[in-house]
Design an enzyme around this catalytic site. Sequence first.
Site, PDB file in Angstrom:
ATOM      1  N   CYS A  96      30.345  44.122 -67.477  1.00 20.63           N
ATOM      2  CA  CYS A  96      29.604  43.945 -68.721  1.00 20.63           C
ATOM      3  C   CYS A  96      28.247  44.628 -68.618  1.00 20.63           C
ATOM      4  CB  CYS A  96      29.446  42.452 -68.980  1.00 20.63           C
ATOM      5  SG  CYS A  96      28.208  42.030 -70.200  1.00 20.63           S
ATOM      6  N   GLU A  97      27.913  45.443 -69.596  1.00 18.56           N
ATOM      7  CA  GLU A  97      26.637  46.165 -69.537  1.00 18.56           C
ATOM      8  C   GLU A  97      25.441  45.266 -69.845  1.00 18.56           C
ATOM      9  OE1 GLU A  97      25.937  48.239 -73.861  1.00 18.56           O
ATOM     10  OE2 GLU A  97      27.290  49.272 -72.475  1.00 18.56           O
ATOM     11  N   HIS A  98      25.686  44.051 -70.307  1.00 16.01           N
ATOM     12  CA  HIS A  98      24.594  43.136 -70.610  1.00 16.01           C
ATOM     13  C   HIS A  98      24.173  42.302 -69.399  1.00 16.01           C
ATOM     14  CE1 HIS A  98      26.522  43.445 -74.806  1.00 16.01           C
ATOM     15  NE2 HIS A  98      25.514  44.291 -74.731  1.00 16.01           N
ATOM     16  N   HIS A  99      25.154  41.897 -68.572  1.00 16.13           N
ATOM     17  CA  HIS A  99      24.839  41.058 -67.420  1.00 16.13           C
ATOM     18  C   HIS A  99      25.348  41.649 -66.101  1.00 16.13           C
ATOM     19  CE1 HIS A  99      25.052  38.260 -70.917  1.00 16.13           C
ATOM     20  NE2 HIS A  99      23.946  37.784 -70.373  1.00 16.13           N
ATOM     21  N   GLN A 137      33.635  45.816 -74.177  1.00 16.22           N
ATOM     22  CA  GLN A 137      35.087  45.952 -74.296  1.00 16.22           C
ATOM     23  C   GLN A 137      35.501  46.688 -75.559  1.00 16.22           C
ATOM     24  OE1 GLN A 137      37.508  42.517 -73.223  1.00 16.22           O
ATOM     25  NE2 GLN A 137      38.990  43.034 -74.811  1.00 16.22           N
ATOM     26  N   HIS A 165      35.794  37.751 -69.497  1.00 20.35           N
ATOM     27  CA  HIS A 165      34.418  38.158 -69.247  1.00 20.35           C
ATOM     28  C   HIS A 165      33.721  37.106 -68.389  1.00 20.35           C
ATOM     29  CE1 HIS A 165      34.074  41.474 -72.402  1.00 20.35           C
ATOM     30  NE2 HIS A 165      35.306  41.014 -72.503  1.00 20.35           N
ATOM     31  N   CYS A 167      30.715  37.002 -67.555  1.00 21.39           N
ATOM     32  CA  CYS A 167      29.409  36.616 -68.089  1.00 21.39           C
ATOM     33  C   CYS A 167      29.547  35.384 -68.977  1.00 21.39           C
ATOM     34  CB  CYS A 167      28.780  37.761 -68.875  1.00 21.39           C
ATOM     35  SG  CYS A 167      29.776  38.343 -70.272  1.00 21.39           S
TER      36      CYS A 167
END
Length: 211
Positions: A96-99, A137, A165, A167
């Site tokens: 995940c590019e956020h976490h 995704q 996910h 995250c």
Amino acid sequence: MNVQHAGIDPDQEGATQERPSREEAEAAVRLLLRWAGDDPTREGLLDTPGRVVRAYEQWFRGYTEDPALMLKRTFEEVEGYDEMVVLRDIRFESYCEHHMAPIIGKAHVGYIPTDRVVGISKLARVVDAFSKRLQVQEKMTAQIATTLYEVLRPIGVAVVVEGEHHCMSTRGVHKPGVSMVTSTMLGIFREDDRTRKEFLSIIGNPTNRMS
């Protein structure tokens, strides 16, 4: 249908940025270890920065790969075969590019060729190339489908991705076992309801099938 190339795009993937040295990357890991509250100089952590950097080379190797090039070699001796080609349950591991937490799941890829087909291992490699990057995704699903549609020029492409996910399962709301399902349908798969239903019937009802 207007589709954009989904292979390596320096503007989108940050490929034009100067890459830090291995020494700088290992120093960043030591800093994070200290921030987490541990001592990077203790015996058990002495080699951790090097191990993490080597792991990153594997986890994010997709930035050095061009999925479009993987599809360049095709086969025309198919005796007029013009039905659906489906590769289902392609396991992938992304982040995940956020976490930067893992996304683990399965991808299902189908296309209807015109006059040429591609080796099925190449379909799996395209999934891997896009998954081995920091991802969302929804974007990954569209990238896989668009690249196949652009390079192979088939009658249609269908991609369904199921992912758990971490995250969401290991932090935040802590809901393990929940799958996110995304799809991209191009060409006849978008235009013809029967063709789309046939593909969905072949791959089965998307469920959490990570085990």
